[in-house]
Design a protein around this motif. Structure first.
Motif, PDB file in Angstrom:
ATOM      1  N   LYS A  74       8.115 -11.421  -7.933  1.00 32.85           N
ATOM      2  CA  LYS A  74       8.037  -9.966  -7.781  1.00 32.85           C
ATOM      3  C   LYS A  74       8.880  -9.498  -6.595  1.00 32.85           C
ATOM      4  O   LYS A  74       9.614  -8.514  -6.684  1.00 32.85           O
ATOM      5  CB  LYS A  74       6.579  -9.548  -7.596  1.00 32.85           C
ATOM      6  N   GLU A  75       8.773 -10.235  -5.487  1.00 28.28           N
ATOM      7  CA  GLU A  75       9.538  -9.874  -4.296  1.00 28.28           C
ATOM      8  C   GLU A  75      11.038  -9.996  -4.527  1.00 28.28           C
ATOM      9  O   GLU A  75      11.814  -9.132  -4.121  1.00 28.28           O
ATOM     10  CB  GLU A  75       9.114 -10.766  -3.123  1.00 28.28           C
ATOM     11  N   LYS A  76      11.455 -11.060  -5.212  1.00 31.89           N
ATOM     12  CA  LYS A  76      12.889 -11.271  -5.470  1.00 31.89           C
ATOM     13  C   LYS A  76      13.452 -10.164  -6.366  1.00 31.89           C
ATOM     14  O   LYS A  76      14.580  -9.696  -6.159  1.00 31.89           O
ATOM     15  CB  LYS A  76      13.116 -12.631  -6.115  1.00 31.89           C
ATOM     16  N   ILE A  77      12.680  -9.733  -7.344  1.00 31.52           N
ATOM     17  CA  ILE A  77      13.111  -8.633  -8.219  1.00 31.52           C
ATOM     18  C   ILE A  77      13.335  -7.366  -7.390  1.00 31.52           C
ATOM     19  O   ILE A  77      14.327  -6.648  -7.578  1.00 31.52           O
ATOM     20  CB  ILE A  77      12.069  -8.385  -9.329  1.00 31.52           C
ATOM     21  N   LYS A  78      12.425  -7.098  -6.475  1.00 32.40           N
ATOM     22  CA  LYS A  78      12.575  -5.925  -5.603  1.00 32.40           C
ATOM     23  C   LYS A  78      13.816  -6.046  -4.728  1.00 32.40           C
ATOM     24  O   LYS A  78      14.556  -5.076  -4.539  1.00 32.40           O
ATOM     25  CB  LYS A  78      11.330  -5.750  -4.745  1.00 32.40           C
ATOM     26  N   MET A 175     -12.974   0.617  -1.890  1.00 29.98           N
ATOM     27  CA  MET A 175     -12.695   0.085  -3.213  1.00 29.98           C
ATOM     28  C   MET A 175     -11.588  -0.965  -3.233  1.00 29.98           C
ATOM     29  O   MET A 175     -10.758  -1.046  -2.336  1.00 29.98           O
ATOM     30  CB  MET A 175     -12.317   1.224  -4.174  1.00 29.98           C
ATOM     31  N   SER A 176     -11.612  -1.742  -4.311  1.00 30.18           N
ATOM     32  CA  SER A 176     -10.535  -2.675  -4.632  1.00 30.18           C
ATOM     33  C   SER A 176     -10.152  -2.451  -6.089  1.00 30.18           C
ATOM     34  O   SER A 176     -10.944  -1.916  -6.875  1.00 30.18           O
ATOM     35  CB  SER A 176     -10.985  -4.121  -4.432  1.00 30.18           C
ATOM     36  N   GLU A 177      -8.942  -2.862  -6.442  1.00 28.07           N
ATOM     37  CA  GLU A 177      -8.449  -2.620  -7.797  1.00 28.07           C
ATOM     38  C   GLU A 177      -7.844  -3.872  -8.414  1.00 28.07           C
ATOM     39  O   GLU A 177      -7.391  -4.779  -7.724  1.00 28.07           O
ATOM     40  CB  GLU A 177      -7.383  -1.519  -7.785  1.00 28.07           C
ATOM     41  N   ILE A 178      -7.876  -3.894  -9.724  1.00 29.90           N
ATOM     42  CA  ILE A 178      -7.087  -4.844 -10.515  1.00 29.90           C
ATOM     43  C   ILE A 178      -6.312  -4.021 -11.533  1.00 29.90           C
ATOM     44  O   ILE A 178      -6.913  -3.268 -12.309  1.00 29.90           O
ATOM     45  CB  ILE A 178      -7.972  -5.874 -11.233  1.00 29.90           C
ATOM     46  N   ILE A 179      -4.995  -4.124 -11.508  1.00 35.78           N
ATOM     47  CA  ILE A 179      -4.142  -3.467 -12.497  1.00 35.78           C
ATOM     48  C   ILE A 179      -3.593  -4.553 -13.414  1.00 35.78           C
ATOM     49  O   ILE A 179      -3.091  -5.572 -12.948  1.00 35.78           O
ATOM     50  CB  ILE A 179      -2.957  -2.732 -11.838  1.00 35.78           C
ATOM     51  N   PHE A 180      -3.723  -4.345 -14.717  1.00 39.64           N
ATOM     52  CA  PHE A 180      -3.180  -5.351 -15.635  1.00 39.64           C
ATOM     53  C   PHE A 180      -2.558  -4.678 -16.851  1.00 39.64           C
ATOM     54  O   PHE A 180      -2.823  -3.515 -17.161  1.00 39.64           O
ATOM     55  CB  PHE A 180      -4.258  -6.353 -16.058  1.00 39.64           C
ATOM     56  N   THR A 213      -1.331  -6.903 -11.309  1.00 37.39           N
ATOM     57  CA  THR A 213       0.117  -6.697 -11.147  1.00 37.39           C
ATOM     58  C   THR A 213       0.419  -5.665 -10.066  1.00 37.39           C
ATOM     59  O   THR A 213       1.567  -5.343  -9.818  1.00 37.39           O
ATOM     60  CB  THR A 213       0.750  -6.226 -12.473  1.00 37.39           C
ATOM     61  N   SER A 214      -0.618  -5.152  -9.440  1.00 37.20           N
ATOM     62  CA  SER A 214      -0.445  -4.105  -8.431  1.00 37.20           C
ATOM     63  C   SER A 214       0.117  -4.683  -7.136  1.00 37.20           C
ATOM     64  O   SER A 214      -0.045  -5.871  -6.836  1.00 37.20           O
ATOM     65  CB  SER A 214      -1.790  -3.435  -8.156  1.00 37.20           C
ATOM     66  N   GLY A 215       0.734  -3.814  -6.345  1.00 30.78           N
ATOM     67  CA  GLY A 215       1.224  -4.221  -5.037  1.00 30.78           C
ATOM     68  C   GLY A 215       0.108  -4.613  -4.093  1.00 30.78           C
ATOM     69  O   GLY A 215       0.350  -5.258  -3.069  1.00 30.78           O
ATOM     70  N   THR A 216      -1.133  -4.230  -4.420  1.00 31.95           N
ATOM     71  CA  THR A 216      -2.274  -4.593  -3.579  1.00 31.95           C
ATOM     72  C   THR A 216      -2.808  -5.988  -3.898  1.00 31.95           C
ATOM     73  O   THR A 216      -3.718  -6.466  -3.221  1.00 31.95           O
ATOM     74  CB  THR A 216      -3.430  -3.593  -3.771  1.00 31.95           C
ATOM     75  N   SER A 217      -2.271  -6.642  -4.902  1.00 30.32           N
ATOM     76  CA  SER A 217      -2.835  -7.923  -5.358  1.00 30.32           C
ATOM     77  C   SER A 217      -2.830  -8.978  -4.267  1.00 30.32           C
ATOM     78  O   SER A 217      -3.781  -9.765  -4.151  1.00 30.32           O
ATOM     79  CB  SER A 217      -2.089  -8.428  -6.592  1.00 30.32           C
ATOM     80  N   ASN A 218      -1.759  -9.031  -3.449  1.00 38.50           N
ATOM     81  CA  ASN A 218      -1.674 -10.054  -2.405  1.00 38.50           C
ATOM     82  C   ASN A 218      -2.736  -9.899  -1.328  1.00 38.50           C
ATOM     83  O   ASN A 218      -2.987 -10.831  -0.555  1.00 38.50           O
ATOM     84  CB  ASN A 218      -0.292 -10.036  -1.746  1.00 38.50           C
ATOM     85  N   PHE A 293       4.269   5.490 -10.371  1.00 34.65           N
ATOM     86  CA  PHE A 293       5.714   5.470 -10.631  1.00 34.65           C
ATOM     87  C   PHE A 293       6.324   4.129 -10.211  1.00 34.65           C
ATOM     88  O   PHE A 293       7.222   3.604 -10.881  1.00 34.65           O
ATOM     89  CB  PHE A 293       6.404   6.608  -9.867  1.00 34.65           C
ATOM     90  N   SER A 294       5.824   3.584  -9.103  1.00 33.54           N
ATOM     91  CA  SER A 294       6.321   2.295  -8.622  1.00 33.54           C
ATOM     92  C   SER A 294       6.086   1.198  -9.655  1.00 33.54           C
ATOM     93  O   SER A 294       6.988   0.390  -9.926  1.00 33.54           O
ATOM     94  CB  SER A 294       5.623   1.942  -7.299  1.00 33.54           C
ATOM     95  N   LYS A 295       4.902   1.158 -10.223  1.00 33.40           N
ATOM     96  CA  LYS A 295       4.578   0.129 -11.223  1.00 33.40           C
ATOM     97  C   LYS A 295       5.457   0.273 -12.455  1.00 33.40           C
ATOM     98  O   LYS A 295       5.973  -0.719 -12.993  1.00 33.40           O
ATOM     99  CB  LYS A 295       3.106   0.226 -11.610  1.00 33.40           C
ATOM    100  N   MET A 296       5.621   1.515 -12.910  1.00 34.86           N
ATOM    101  CA  MET A 296       6.432   1.740 -14.113  1.00 34.86           C
ATOM    102  C   MET A 296       7.896   1.389 -13.869  1.00 34.86           C
ATOM    103  O   MET A 296       8.554   0.767 -14.716  1.00 34.86           O
ATOM    104  CB  MET A 296       6.287   3.194 -14.579  1.00 34.86           C
TER     105      MET A 296
END
Length: 310
Positions: A74-78, A175-180, A213-218, A293-296
């Motif tokens: 993910k980081e390399k793609i960015k 809160m915490s989130e999981i985006i998938f 898949t969210s940026g918060t996952s790490n 927008f970042s995820k998309m």
């Protein structure tokens, strides 16, 4: 003369073995367009993630290595995308210091010097951490440049809601989130059951590390404290029926699904300054929309890249 020749052969053999060992240790495991990711890159990411996520101790090494692979890809793609949009960017030092403070406070460290010592003990390079912060800062700047004009917020509606509730207490959720994402709707039940199993066995934080898949996952999906007034009506209704240490069913969002976990709930006193609260909620809503927008955008550029696991 014969001894000299033997000595030379031994030296050649020695360096051949060293070079062979280095090439094995630093073997290429991913190619993304013209960029590579090596085994050492993944090992560095592994140590970085362990240093910043104490809950990872509940996972085995292979599971953490898989998370590390996803994270470094993910980081390399960015990085590839950022190189197309920025030339010699400069990130304000105060901004980096603020993010650094947020990072080490989340692992119960009070100051930068202690954090640097902690990283040394964990065999993590401090400059690598700075580089990661800069990458995320530039990525956020790119998203703001591309999508800020598409943000839609009804300021008057926010103000009216605050005024209507000014004599009442409101809730704030930690809160915490999981985006998938799923390839088709028939996979939703299977994926949700898989995520629930991980939550049950290893906790929500580790499920976020594994599945989100969210940026918060790490950081285990952590979102921090969120005032209910910054949420839309649908989310307020969903969360009103959830207790502490419970999580929602999958909620449809642009580009995928979201699961929210409530870690704590607290009551907020009546607002003393309505204008300040309006601005605070507007900023939260802006960040929420920019994250979408970042995820998309990330998914779009990822789909246009050649990613090969060697």
């Amino acid at each position: 003369m014969k001894k000299s020749k033997i000595l030379i052969n031994l030296i050649i053999l020695f360096f051949t073995l060293i070079n062979s060992s280095i090439s094995i240790e630093n073997e290429i495991i991913f190619k993304i367009n013209n960029e590579i990711i090596t085994k050492i890159d993944v090992e560095n990411e592994y140590r970085y993630l362990i240093a910043l996520n104490k809950n990872l101790k509940n996972l085995n090494k292979n599971e953490i290595l898989e998370i590390s692979k996803k994270s470094i890809v993910k980081e390399k793609i960015k990085i590839i995308e950022l190189s197309k949009n920025f030339k010699n960017p400069i990130i304000p030092e105060k901004y980096i210091e603020l993010i650094l403070q947020n990072i080490y406070n989340q692992i119960d460290i009070d100051n930068l010097n202690d954090f640097k010592g902690y990283l040394i003990n964990k065999n993590v390079n401090y400059q690598d951490v700075i580089k990661k912060i800069e990458i995320e800062a530039l990525w956020n700047e790119l998203i703001v440049e591309k999508f800020s004009s598409r943000i839609k917020i009804n300021k008057q509606e926010i103000r009216n809601r605050i005024i209507d509730n000014k004599d009442k207490t409101t809730k704030s959720y930690l809160m915490s989130e999981i985006i998938f994402e799923i390839s088709n709707s028939s996979e939703l039940t299977r994926k949700y059951e898989e995520i629930k199993k991980t939550i049950k066995e290893k906790g929500f934080d580790n499920a976020a590390l594994t599945h989100s898949t969210s940026g918060t996952s790490n950081l285990g999906g952590k979102l921090g404290w969120i005032n209910e007034n910054s949420l839309n009506k649908k989310l307020r209704e969903i969360l009103s029926s959830i207790k502490e240490n419970e999580f929602t069913d999958p909620i449809t969002i642009p580009g995928g699904f979201m699961i929210l976990n409530i870690n704590k709930i607290k009551e907020i006193e009546t607002f003393k300054n309505i204008d300040d609260e309006v601005e605070k909620i507007i900023n939260l809503k802006k960040n929420s929309q920019l994250n979408q927008f970042s995820k998309m955008y990330f998914n779009k550029i990822k789909n246009n890249m050649q990613i090969n696991e060697i």
